[in-house]
Design a protein around this motif. Structure first.
Motif, PDB file in Angstrom:
ATOM      1  N   ILE A 172       1.004  -0.578  -0.242  1.00 27.51           N
ATOM      2  CA  ILE A 172      -0.297  -0.293   0.209  1.00 27.51           C
ATOM      3  C   ILE A 172       0.979   1.149  -0.152  1.00 27.51           C
ATOM      4  O   ILE A 172       1.103   2.048  -0.823  1.00 27.51           O
TER       5      ILE A 172
ATOM      6  N   ARG B 131       1.761   4.218  -3.366  1.00 29.06           N
ATOM      7  CA  ARG B 131       2.133   5.701  -3.446  1.00 29.06           C
ATOM      8  C   ARG B 131       3.169   6.207  -2.715  1.00 29.06           C
ATOM      9  O   ARG B 131       2.643   7.373  -2.949  1.00 29.06           O
TER      10      ARG B 131
ATOM     11  N   ARG C  90      -6.612  -2.318   5.527  1.00 23.11           N
ATOM     12  CA  ARG C  90      -6.069  -2.202   4.316  1.00 23.11           C
ATOM     13  C   ARG C  90      -7.135  -0.567   3.826  1.00 23.11           C
ATOM     14  O   ARG C  90      -6.762   0.479   3.386  1.00 23.11           O
ATOM     15  N   ALA C  91      -8.325  -0.400   3.743  1.00 19.46           N
ATOM     16  CA  ALA C  91      -9.040   0.459   3.561  1.00 19.46           C
ATOM     17  C   ALA C  91      -8.542   1.415   3.781  1.00 19.46           C
ATOM     18  O   ALA C  91      -8.429   3.063   3.296  1.00 19.46           O
TER      19      ALA C  91
ATOM     20  N   GLU D 128      -5.198   3.085   3.424  1.00 18.54           N
ATOM     21  CA  GLU D 128      -5.553   3.716   1.763  1.00 18.54           C
ATOM     22  C   GLU D 128      -6.179   4.908   2.088  1.00 18.54           C
ATOM     23  O   GLU D 128      -5.632   5.934   1.152  1.00 18.54           O
ATOM     24  N   GLU D 129      -7.273   5.125   2.679  1.00 20.69           N
ATOM     25  CA  GLU D 129      -7.493   6.519   2.521  1.00 20.69           C
ATOM     26  C   GLU D 129      -7.419   7.179   3.322  1.00 20.69           C
ATOM     27  O   GLU D 129      -7.610   8.519   2.765  1.00 20.69           O
TER      28      GLU D 129
ATOM     29  N   ASP E 294      -4.406   8.801   1.302  1.00 24.07           N
ATOM     30  CA  ASP E 294      -4.641   9.838  -0.089  1.00 24.07           C
ATOM     31  C   ASP E 294      -5.293  10.906  -0.107  1.00 24.07           C
ATOM     32  O   ASP E 294      -5.067  12.045  -0.154  1.00 24.07           O
TER      33      ASP E 294
END
Length: 292
Positions: free
Chosen positions: A35, A39, A112-113, A116-117, A120
């Protein structure tokens, strides 16, 4: 108090992963690395081979913009406490079983979600908390004999059912053997079987920006009531306990005849015979999703 602040650049991330904790998963370290790599973020993902505190301290000493944790409730609480208001941003991601603090910050997202959020489009939230006997908590604390039920819960979580039964019997024997004395905000001393303290982050009677703790004195009238209190304390349903008297406080003290059993953010602790209570308006800074 809990407030949202502007987001600084996230250039360096330290991640502490416990792949053996409740919901992290055996591949958590590799998944977190993927992850972050996707990025282009400078990052290091570590596992607590030589203990959680040492691993967290190395991560903080590296001077990251963000310290993310994928582990249980105890590690989440420890990371927030060690970072404090002046340390790195903290992301206590849901990697444990109960996930008391992560659920308040990330809802039902998996780790994980959530990672990532926030990488970002995360925002910075200043989170308040409480302190008792020098130990921090950010969701809720329960002090008194019912906290012994946490030991039985831990055995259940480890699949050691016979030990859970033994600990449950011991917790029942300890019921009503040592009442607490407490005083809040300079008020008169009172007696109770248990005292729970809830932070604005989770309290149902306070706004997130409230500047005090919700204090709930619970005085069960029977062994059945204390069993129910212990059960609700163990599963985190603090306000469902019987015989509840609700107050609020910014500071206080609690006394007992021996060391005080406690649960801080879902984890069992043992406090001194006399413990000071304090509200901490800016306990740490969390990186959270823009919309919960």
């Amino acid at each position: 108090m809990t407030t949202t602040q502007s987001r600084p650049p996230i250039r360096h991330v330290e991640v502490v992963v416990n792949p053996l904790s409740g919901s992290a998963g055996p591949n958590a370290k590799a998944e977190a690395e993927a992850i972050l790599e996707a990025r282009g973020v400078k990052a290091r993902v570590s596992t607590p081979e030589d203990g959680v505190v040492a691993c967290l301290q190395r991560a903080i000493d590296a001077g990251p913009d963000l310290l993310a944790v994928v582990a249980g409730d105890g590690t989440a609480r420890c990371a927030a406490e060690m970072s404090g208001p002046d340390g790195p941003l903290v992301a206590p991601l849901p990697g444990g079983t109960m996930n008391m603090l992560p659920r308040q910050l990330y809802g039902e997202r998996d780790w994980r979600a959530a990672l990532e959020e926030i990488l970002d489009a995360g925002v910075v939230k200043s989170v308040s908390g409480g302190e008792v006997d020098g130990k921090m908590f950010f969701v809720a604390a329960i002090l008194g004999a019912p906290a012994h039920w946490a030991e039985a819960r831990e055995a259940v979580r480890e699949g050691r059912m016979w030990l859970a039964v033994q600990r449950a019997r011991r917790a029942m024997r300890r019921a009503f053997t040592g009442r607490l004395r407490y005083a809040l905000d300079g008020g008169k001393m009172r007696k109770t079987e248990a005292l729970t303290l809830m932070c604005p982050l989770v309290s149902t009677i306070m706004e997130n920006d409230a500047d005090f703790l919700e204090a709930t004195a619970v005085d069960p009238a029977s062994a059945r009531d204390i069993f129910r209190l212990g059960f609700h304390a163990a599963v985190g349903d603090w306000r469902a306990a019987p015989s509840v008297e609700v107050d609020k406080c910014r500071y206080g003290a609690v006394w007992a005849g021996g060391r005080i059993p406690a649960i801080l953010d879902g984890e069992p602790q043992r406090l001194s015979r006399t413990a000071q209570i304090k509200f901490r308006p800016n306990a740490f800074r969390a990186l959270v999703p823009e919309v919960l």
